[in-house]
Design an enzyme around this catalytic site. Structure first.
Site, PDB file in Angstrom:
ATOM      1  N   LYS A 112     -31.718 117.022  22.190  1.00  0.00           N
ATOM      2  CA  LYS A 112     -33.105 117.439  21.951  1.00  0.00           C
ATOM      3  C   LYS A 112     -33.785 117.884  23.230  1.00  0.00           C
ATOM      4  O   LYS A 112     -34.572 118.824  23.224  1.00  0.00           O
ATOM      5  CB  LYS A 112     -33.905 116.309  21.283  1.00  0.00           C
ATOM      6  CG  LYS A 112     -33.571 116.178  19.807  1.00  0.00           C
ATOM      7  CD  LYS A 112     -34.520 115.252  19.080  1.00  0.00           C
ATOM      8  CE  LYS A 112     -34.116 115.171  17.602  1.00  0.00           C
ATOM      9  NZ  LYS A 112     -34.843 114.151  16.859  1.00  0.00           N
ATOM     10  N   LYS A 195     -26.075 123.020   8.473  1.00  0.00           N
ATOM     11  CA  LYS A 195     -26.534 122.086   7.448  1.00  0.00           C
ATOM     12  C   LYS A 195     -27.966 122.415   7.044  1.00  0.00           C
ATOM     13  O   LYS A 195     -28.742 122.918   7.852  1.00  0.00           O
ATOM     14  CB  LYS A 195     -26.382 120.647   7.930  1.00  0.00           C
ATOM     15  CG  LYS A 195     -27.582 120.053   8.590  1.00  0.00           C
ATOM     16  CD  LYS A 195     -27.368 118.603   8.955  1.00  0.00           C
ATOM     17  CE  LYS A 195     -28.609 118.087   9.658  1.00  0.00           C
ATOM     18  NZ  LYS A 195     -29.598 117.452   8.817  1.00  0.00           N
ATOM     19  N   LYS A 198     -34.849 120.772   7.670  1.00  0.00           N
ATOM     20  CA  LYS A 198     -36.252 121.196   7.563  1.00  0.00           C
ATOM     21  C   LYS A 198     -36.589 122.226   8.629  1.00  0.00           C
ATOM     22  O   LYS A 198     -37.515 122.992   8.487  1.00  0.00           O
ATOM     23  CB  LYS A 198     -37.198 120.006   7.615  1.00  0.00           C
ATOM     24  CG  LYS A 198     -37.031 119.139   8.829  1.00  0.00           C
ATOM     25  CD  LYS A 198     -37.873 117.884   8.680  1.00  0.00           C
ATOM     26  CE  LYS A 198     -37.393 116.806   9.604  1.00  0.00           C
ATOM     27  NZ  LYS A 198     -36.716 115.702   8.940  1.00  0.00           N
TER      28      LYS A 198
END
Ligand code: ATP
Ligand code: MG
Length: 332
Positions: A112, A195, A198
């Site tokens: 991240k 995948k 959101k």
């Protein structure tokens, strides 16, 4: 019965089909087998950039979708993380037995920060896996269902439990990962090698549980498919059709083999039309239940308050034990 714990972040306006088929459907099944504890991890949701004006609503909407998808508050414990302050309190104690280097090795944090830069990453994001360990260890569950991406975090929780027990005396149950029965992995409809998430590149790749059913049907019908015409499961050469088959199988309860046999000699379009209909049939009642719950937020909040009280019954006892063991003077 064995105790089990799981949660999904309230970080979007709706859960998506991957959350539903990959997680929620399993949760519903597991609430009959286990003493299940499900929660909405709103404290985790503030570790990254988010809109405070939306968080409370998203938390309610997430809880409503758990229930609408089949979570039964009489069979399990359902609560909102920030309603149980013991999560933050235990996290602090665990922070103090976590090595800085150990926390630095968490690959999700590294990924991240690589994406967004370490200046915008908060200490909260860094400590996220420790809060997650607290979430788990407070309830002394035997099992935690985890996807591949959470495996390292569960390993940290296990290490912290063992370390605490060794240093301060037997306190925590060392939780085992619960490997889900082939938990369906759903891919992006427009980019079926990624995948479903959101943070999808295109909204057309993502079906939200609260999508207008007509739109959801359209997304299925315009899903990318693969070269050729044959309907068969092959993740390498037919990722698009394989994804649609996975979704179809999960929603219908049929096996992929059964579907492939049924669609032999038929075209991609036939499969899409039937699947679109099945998606609409699945989403419509879930949405009705979710909207019913959200029409009466006071009643939903009461259900969540009851869940938080049940959770605190367990969490407060664990925390009191921990505070004793670490040597805190208890208030007289
Ligand atoms: P993000 O894209 O921000 O990582 P997400 O959509 O992956 O979000 P999470 O909150 O990370 O959502 O995951 C919640 C649960 O849903 C987890 O149990 C996760 O394994 C499951 N899940 C998420 N996406 C999928 C998917 N595409 N297929 C199957 N399960 C999924
Ligand atoms: Mg994820």
């Amino acid at each position: 019965r064995q105790r089990l714990l799981s949660g999904m972040q309230p970080s979007a306006d709706s859960l998506h089909l991957g959350n539903y088929l990959g997680a929620l459907v399993n949760w519903v099944r597991m609430q009959d087998e286990y003493e299940a504890i499900y929660f909405v991890p709103d404290m985790h949701a503030i570790t990254v950039d988010y809109d405070p004006a939306e968080l409370a609503t998203r938390t309610r909407v997430t809880a409503a979708q758990y229930i609408a998808g089949g979570i039964d508050v009489d069979k399990c414990t359902l609560f909102v993380q920030s309603h149980v302050p013991e999560h933050a309190e235990l996290a602090w104690v665990l922070n103090c037995i976590t090595g800085f280097g150990e926390a630095s090795r968490m690959t999700q944090f590294k990924d991240k920060t690589q994406k967004h830069g370490s200046d915008v990453a908060s200490v909260g994001l860094f400590a996220y896996p420790v809060l997650m360990a607290a979430d788990i260890l407070l309830y002394r569950p035997n099992g935690v269902p985890v996807g591949e991406d959470q495996r390292q975090h569960l390993e940290l929780a296990r290490n912290l439990a063992q370390r605490f027990n060794y240093r301060f005396g037997e306190t925590f149950v060392v939780p085992e990962p619960v490997i889900q029965k082939e938990g369906a992995k759903i891919y992006d409809l427009q980019l079926p090698t990624a995948k479903m998430s959101k943070s999808a590149e295109s909204p057309a790749g993502l079906i939200n549980i609260l999508d207008n059913p007509k739109q959801a049907a359209k997304k299925i019908k315009s899903a990318v498919t693969d070269a050729g015409t044959e309907i068969r499961f092959d993740r390498e050469t037919k990722p698009g059709i394989s994804n649609l088959l996975t979704i179809y199988a999960s929603l219908s309860g049929k096996s992929v083999e059964q579907l492939v046999a049924e669609y032999e000699g038929r075209m991609y379009g036939h499969l899409k039309v039937d699947l679109a209909e099945l998606v609409v049939e699945t989403l419509t009642p879930i949405q009705q239940r979710a909207h019913g719950l959200l029409d009466d937020p006071a009643e939903l909040d009461r259900l969540l308050a009851r869940g938080a009280e049940k959770a605190r019954g367990i969490a407060a006892a664990t925390l009191a034990d921990v505070y004793d063991k670490v040597g805190f003077l208890r208030p007289g």
